[in-house]
Design an enzyme around this catalytic site. Structure first.
Site, PDB file in Angstrom:
ATOM      1  N   TYR A 145       3.900   5.623  11.286  1.00  0.00           N
ATOM      2  CA  TYR A 145       4.223   4.243  11.655  1.00  0.00           C
ATOM      3  C   TYR A 145       5.049   3.500  10.606  1.00  0.00           C
ATOM      4  O   TYR A 145       5.421   2.347  10.824  1.00  0.00           O
ATOM      5  CB  TYR A 145       2.936   3.453  11.938  1.00  0.00           C
ATOM      6  N   HIS A 197      -3.892   4.237   4.459  1.00  0.00           N
ATOM      7  CA  HIS A 197      -4.991   3.276   4.546  1.00  0.00           C
ATOM      8  C   HIS A 197      -6.271   3.913   4.021  1.00  0.00           C
ATOM      9  O   HIS A 197      -6.976   3.332   3.197  1.00  0.00           O
ATOM     10  CB  HIS A 197      -5.167   2.835   6.000  1.00  0.00           C
ATOM     11  N   ARG A 219       0.858  -1.181   0.000  1.00  0.00           N
ATOM     12  CA  ARG A 219       0.000   0.000   0.000  1.00  0.00           C
ATOM     13  C   ARG A 219       0.898   1.236   0.000  1.00  0.00           C
ATOM     14  O   ARG A 219       1.425   1.639   1.022  1.00  0.00           O
ATOM     15  CB  ARG A 219      -0.887  -0.019   1.256  1.00  0.00           C
TER      16      ARG A 219
END
Length: 392
Positions: A298, A289, A285
């Protein structure tokens, strides 16, 4: 935005990313390091031979290869426009597929018209392959409808927001297909995060026991929002199929040709009565998200940059150019088509009505409820306060 810049588009880096990179987790096992990964195109665009899966793409023509490239470019262009529209306040939320185009286009083009598809909420490329107008996908994210298309018109179910539940729907539908004696198949999409849901485990159990003609297509983009896959499993996801008694295979999810071949194989197994298959498309990805997420908090820059070098669109372009299957005229025409799609999507969304702000209070209880009435009145007063401010 040109096709070249669209294909190479990189997520913007937030300020302070470098200073905190050491605190973030880096995903492992990138394509090329896993001997069990099915790959037909390298990141450099080199065509590899595979004794087991070559036959499923042996007859593919240069025109079909250009079609796969066109699908991925236009899907990415639509996705980029939807992201921009959300940032401009036209959509409430958007779940980007940036980086996952090959997994979706390859698998989507492997399906037949009579197959039935159960997506999650990120399968914009699969929707494209099933003939769903891209603008129909945006009504739900704008809050003006509950989906925007008739699932039976394209054998493409409405987007499913509840994580993993569509695998149960797909399994039940596939069991019905088998009882009807049809030779079609069902494919259910989900992500690595959903693989930890009980619904998915239950789907695996029922599909195996009843030999349902279903393909479970897991797009492992390595991050369940902010949780890396290694926090969810000690083994590669495709190996979970062994415990349920059906095959699992890991494919390079950034290789559209490999995704096409493996999905064709799995769907043929289903149609011929051999039961379910788990396909793990190992991809990445490249964006957030959803538009409410900030992956720089993160995820390390180095990880993302390593995967951007394996971009699925650039990979196929390199192959097309090296094999002399596409010229500059093709890429120029596609650039024009890409820009036209972006304009059409933008104009369509801005022509949509504003969401009904009070619809959320309807149908909560069959006979109404005092608390809902109170909340509706409070919200009405809140909305009215903006009009009062404007009047001053």
């Amino acid at each position: 935005m040109t096709v070249e810049s669209t294909a190479a588009r990189k997520p913007r880096r937030s300020a302070g990313t470098k200073s905190t990179a050491g605190k973030r987790t880096t995903a492992k096992n990138a394509p090329g390091t896993d001997p069990e990964l099915v790959q037909l195109l390298t990141p450099e665009g080199e065509r590899l031979k595979n004794a087991e899966y070559d036959k499923y793409v042996a007859g593919i023509t240069p025109d079909e290869l250009r079609g796969l490239y066109r699908d991925m470019v236009l899907t990415r262009r639509f996705d980029a426009e939807a992201t921009a529209l959300q940032r401009q306040g036209e959509l409430g939320l958007w779940a980007s597929l940036l980086g996952q185009e090959a997994a979706q286009i390859g698998s989507g083009r492997a399906t037949r018209e009579d197959d039935y598809v159960f997506p999650t909420y990120r399968e914009h490329g699969v929707a494209w392959c099933r003939g769903v107008d891209p603008t129909n996908l945006l009504g739900m994210f704008r809050g003006v409808n509950n989906g925007g298309w008739d699932p039976n018109s394209n054998n493409f179910h409405l987007y499913t927001i509840v994580i993993g539940s569509q695998t149960l729907h797909a399994t039940g539908y596939a069991m019905g297909v088998a009882k009807d004696g049809a030779d079609s198949a069902v494919i259910a999409y989900f992500g690595d995060g959903a693989s930890s849901q009980g619904d998915v485990a239950e789907s695996f159990t029922f599909s195996a026991v009843y030999n349902a003609p279903v393909v479970f297509f897991c797009q492992n983009n390595q991050w369940a929002i902010s949780e890396p896959t290694e926090k969810q499993t000690r083994v590669p996801l495709y190996q979970r199929a062994q415990g349920y008694g059906f095959p699992g295979v890991r494919v390079d999810g950034n290789d559209v040709l490999a995704c096409l071949a493996v999905t064709r194989w799995a769907l043929e197994r289903a149609r011929s009565g051999e039961g379910p298959t788990l396909v793990e498309a190992y991809t990445y990805r490249m964006g957030a998200h959803t538009t409410s997420d900030d992956p720089t908090k993160y995820r390390a820059d180095e990880e993302r940059e390593a995967w951007e070098a394996k971009d699925p669109i650039l990979r196929l372009r390199r192959y097309l150019e090296s094999a002399n299957h596409a010229d500059e005229g093709f890429f120029a025409e596609l650039e024009t088509e890409s820009e036209a799609l972006g304009r059409r999507v933008r104009e369509a969304v801005r022509a949509m009505p504003d969401p009904d702000h009070f619809a959320i209070f309807e149908n909560v209880y069959a006979d109404g409820h005092a608390l809902v009435d109170e909340e509706r009145a409070q919200f009405a007063a809140y909305q009215a306060s903006f009009a009062d401010e404007g009047g001053h």
